[in-house]
Design a protein around this motif. Structure first.
Motif, short mmCIF file in Angstrom:
data_model
loop_
_atom_site.label_atom_id
_atom_site.label_comp_id
_atom_site.label_asym_id
_atom_site.label_seq_id
_atom_site.Cartn_x
_atom_site.Cartn_y
_atom_site.Cartn_z
N ASP A 25 -16.91 -7.03 -0.78
CA ASP A 25 -16.63 -8.38 -0.24
C ASP A 25 -15.28 -7.69 -0.30
OD1 ASP A 25 -19.03 -9.66 -0.26
OD2 ASP A 25 -18.18 -10.15 -2.17
N LEU A 26 -14.51 -6.95 -0.36
CA LEU A 26 -12.92 -6.18 -0.34
C LEU A 26 -13.16 -4.80 0.44
CD1 LEU A 26 -11.80 -7.63 -3.82
CD2 LEU A 26 -11.46 -9.05 -1.51
N GLY A 27 -13.77 -4.25 1.03
CA GLY A 27 -13.88 -3.38 1.72
C GLY A 27 -14.56 -2.30 0.96
N GLY A 28 -14.80 -2.25 -0.18
CA GLY A 28 -14.96 -0.98 -1.45
C GLY A 28 -13.90 -1.16 -3.29
N ALA A 29 -12.67 -2.04 -2.27
CA ALA A 29 -11.17 -2.01 -2.53
C ALA A 29 -11.82 -2.69 -4.61
CB ALA A 29 -10.08 -2.44 -1.96
N ARG A 30 -10.53 -2.70 -5.52
CA ARG A 30 -10.52 -3.20 -6.59
C ARG A 30 -9.59 -4.63 -6.14
NH1 ARG A 30 -8.39 -0.59 -11.40
NH2 ARG A 30 -7.12 -0.06 -10.50
N ALA A 31 -10.12 -5.91 -7.01
CA ALA A 31 -10.21 -6.55 -7.17
C ALA A 31 -8.41 -7.20 -7.74
CB ALA A 31 -10.55 -8.28 -7.72
N ILE A 32 -7.78 -5.71 -8.65
CA ILE A 32 -7.23 -6.17 -8.74
C ILE A 32 -6.09 -5.33 -8.07
CG2 ILE A 32 -7.26 -4.23 -10.36
CD1 ILE A 32 -5.65 -7.13 -11.70
N THR A 33 -6.79 -4.68 -7.44
CA THR A 33 -5.71 -4.12 -6.59
C THR A 33 -4.84 -4.72 -5.44
OG1 THR A 33 -6.69 -1.96 -6.86
CG2 THR A 33 -5.01 -2.07 -5.01
N VAL A 34 -5.85 -5.26 -5.22
CA VAL A 34 -5.47 -6.89 -3.66
C VAL A 34 -4.75 -7.64 -4.35
CG1 VAL A 34 -6.62 -8.61 -2.58
CG2 VAL A 34 -7.87 -6.05 -2.54
N TYR A 35 -4.55 -8.20 -6.06
CA TYR A 35 -3.84 -9.29 -6.49
C TYR A 35 -2.38 -8.45 -6.83
CZ TYR A 35 -7.95 -13.28 -6.56
OH TYR A 35 -8.08 -14.03 -6.18
N VAL A 36 -2.22 -7.42 -7.21
CA VAL A 36 -1.18 -7.36 -7.26
C VAL A 36 0.14 -7.70 -6.46
CG1 VAL A 36 0.51 -5.40 -7.25
CG2 VAL A 36 -1.32 -5.63 -8.89
N PRO A 37 0.19 -7.87 -4.94
CA PRO A 37 0.88 -8.37 -3.90
C PRO A 37 1.04 -9.68 -3.99
CG PRO A 37 -0.31 -6.56 -2.55
CD PRO A 37 -1.19 -6.51 -4.22
N ILE A 38 -0.52 -9.97 -4.49
CA ILE A 38 -0.40 -11.35 -3.98
C ILE A 38 0.64 -12.15 -5.58
CG2 ILE A 38 -2.38 -13.18 -4.82
CD1 ILE A 38 -4.27 -12.73 -3.36
N ILE A 39 0.07 -11.32 -6.61
CA ILE A 39 1.78 -11.90 -7.63
C ILE A 39 2.55 -11.49 -7.68
CG2 ILE A 39 2.02 -11.61 -10.07
CD1 ILE A 39 -0.86 -11.09 -10.68
N VAL A 40 2.97 -10.12 -6.75
CA VAL A 40 4.79 -10.24 -7.13
C VAL A 40 4.77 -11.29 -5.25
CG1 VAL A 40 6.28 -8.68 -4.93
CG2 VAL A 40 4.53 -7.34 -7.41
N ALA A 41 3.88 -11.45 -4.45
CA ALA A 41 4.96 -12.74 -3.60
C ALA A 41 4.97 -14.11 -3.98
CB ALA A 41 3.09 -13.32 -2.46
N MET A 42 4.11 -14.39 -5.84
CA MET A 42 3.99 -15.61 -6.03
C MET A 42 5.38 -15.64 -7.26
SD MET A 42 1.20 -16.66 -9.23
CE MET A 42 2.10 -17.57 -10.48
N SER A 43 5.76 -14.68 -8.07
CA SER A 43 7.36 -14.92 -8.32
C SER A 43 8.60 -14.76 -7.63
CB SER A 43 7.04 -12.98 -8.90
OG SER A 43 7.41 -11.84 -7.57
N VAL A 44 8.60 -14.11 -6.05
CA VAL A 44 9.38 -15.50 -5.54
C VAL A 44 9.26 -16.21 -4.95
CG1 VAL A 44 9.88 -15.01 -2.91
CG2 VAL A 44 9.21 -12.80 -4.11
N THR A 45 7.95 -17.02 -5.14
CA THR A 45 7.86 -18.06 -4.95
C THR A 45 8.24 -18.95 -5.37
OG1 THR A 45 5.73 -17.56 -3.16
CG2 THR A 45 6.04 -20.01 -3.82
#
Length: 246
Positions: free
Chosen positions: A48-68
């Protein structure tokens, strides 16, 4: 400049006296990453993520979360509280102007959120074998643009909210929709076309995609850079127009 740095140090000490805020701003993003990474399915490639691991996808999301968290829960609430209690008004009688206070808060929020970002990247690399961003200058630019747009929104909330509590309430109402379109619950690659288009025009959606592009070795897309700059200019301009020091 010396007054700015001294006030930044003072405000940082005051920040660390608020354990709940410290937890949500500094500890929650790394803890959330550890929790997600402890789930075996998050560490496996996903079709579903084009062969990527979900944890790899979520690292930038969590970085953005900290700024928010800093923008909508720390910066906005603190300034509204200072105005409500007359701190900014009394500061006008001292050599330190309210604008120096604003600069100190922005500097503190930027530095601490950057530290959180580095911790998240380090945990992702050391604990879950997530590659560091392949395009470091692009990652830095994407992070700064994300921070600028969210801090501008935080200041707009502070300019409109009559009290610290109302600023906190408004920030909370904005927090969850922004994170939704950033992909915290549904990664952007799994969103349908309508949701992804809406996400592209939100500051966090554009920010997360730019961070993910930098992680993959690409520069941020023009659309996302324009969106983040647009939010910064519009929200920052409105904040400057309606901000009240007392």
């Amino acid at each position: 400049m010396s007054a700015l740095f001294r006030l930044t140090a003072t405000e940082t000490k005051l920040f660390f006296r608020e354990p709940v805020l410290v937890f949500f701003a500094l500890a929650l993003p790394p803890v959330l990453l550890v929790i997600l990474g402890s789930i075996p399915a998050m560490r496996e490639p996903s079709e579903d993520l084009g062969g990527a691991r979900a944890i790899t996808v979520y690292v930038p999301i969590i970085v953005a979360m900290s700024v928010t968290v800093f923008a909508l829960n720390s910066l906005s609430q603190l300034f509204a509280t200072y105005r409500e209690k007359g701190v900014l008004r009394r500061m006008r009688t001292t050599p330190v102007t309210p604008r120096v206070m604003l600069g100190a808060q922005l500097l503190m929020s930027t530095v601490l959120s950057a530290v959180t970002m580095l911790v998240v990247l380090a945990i992702g690399r050391l604990a879950f074998d997530v590659d560091l961003p392949r395009q470091l200058p692009a990652h830095l630019i994407a992070y700064l643009l994300t921070a600028l747009s969210m801090f501008a929104i935080g200041l707009l909330v502070a300019s409109l909210a009559p009290t610290g509590k109302s600023a906190g309430a408004i920030g909370t109402l904005l927090f969850f929709p922004f994170l939704f379109f950033a992909g915290l619950w549904i990664p952007r690659t799994e969103m349908n076309d309508v949701l992804r288009t809406i996400s592209d025009f939100t500051p966090l959606g554009a920010g997360v995609q730019s961070l993910q592009d930098a992680a993959a070795g690409h520069w941020p897309q023009l659309l996302h850079v324009t969106v983040m700059l647009g939010w910064t200019i519009v929200a920052g301009g409105l904040a400057a127009r309606y901000f009240r020091w007392e």
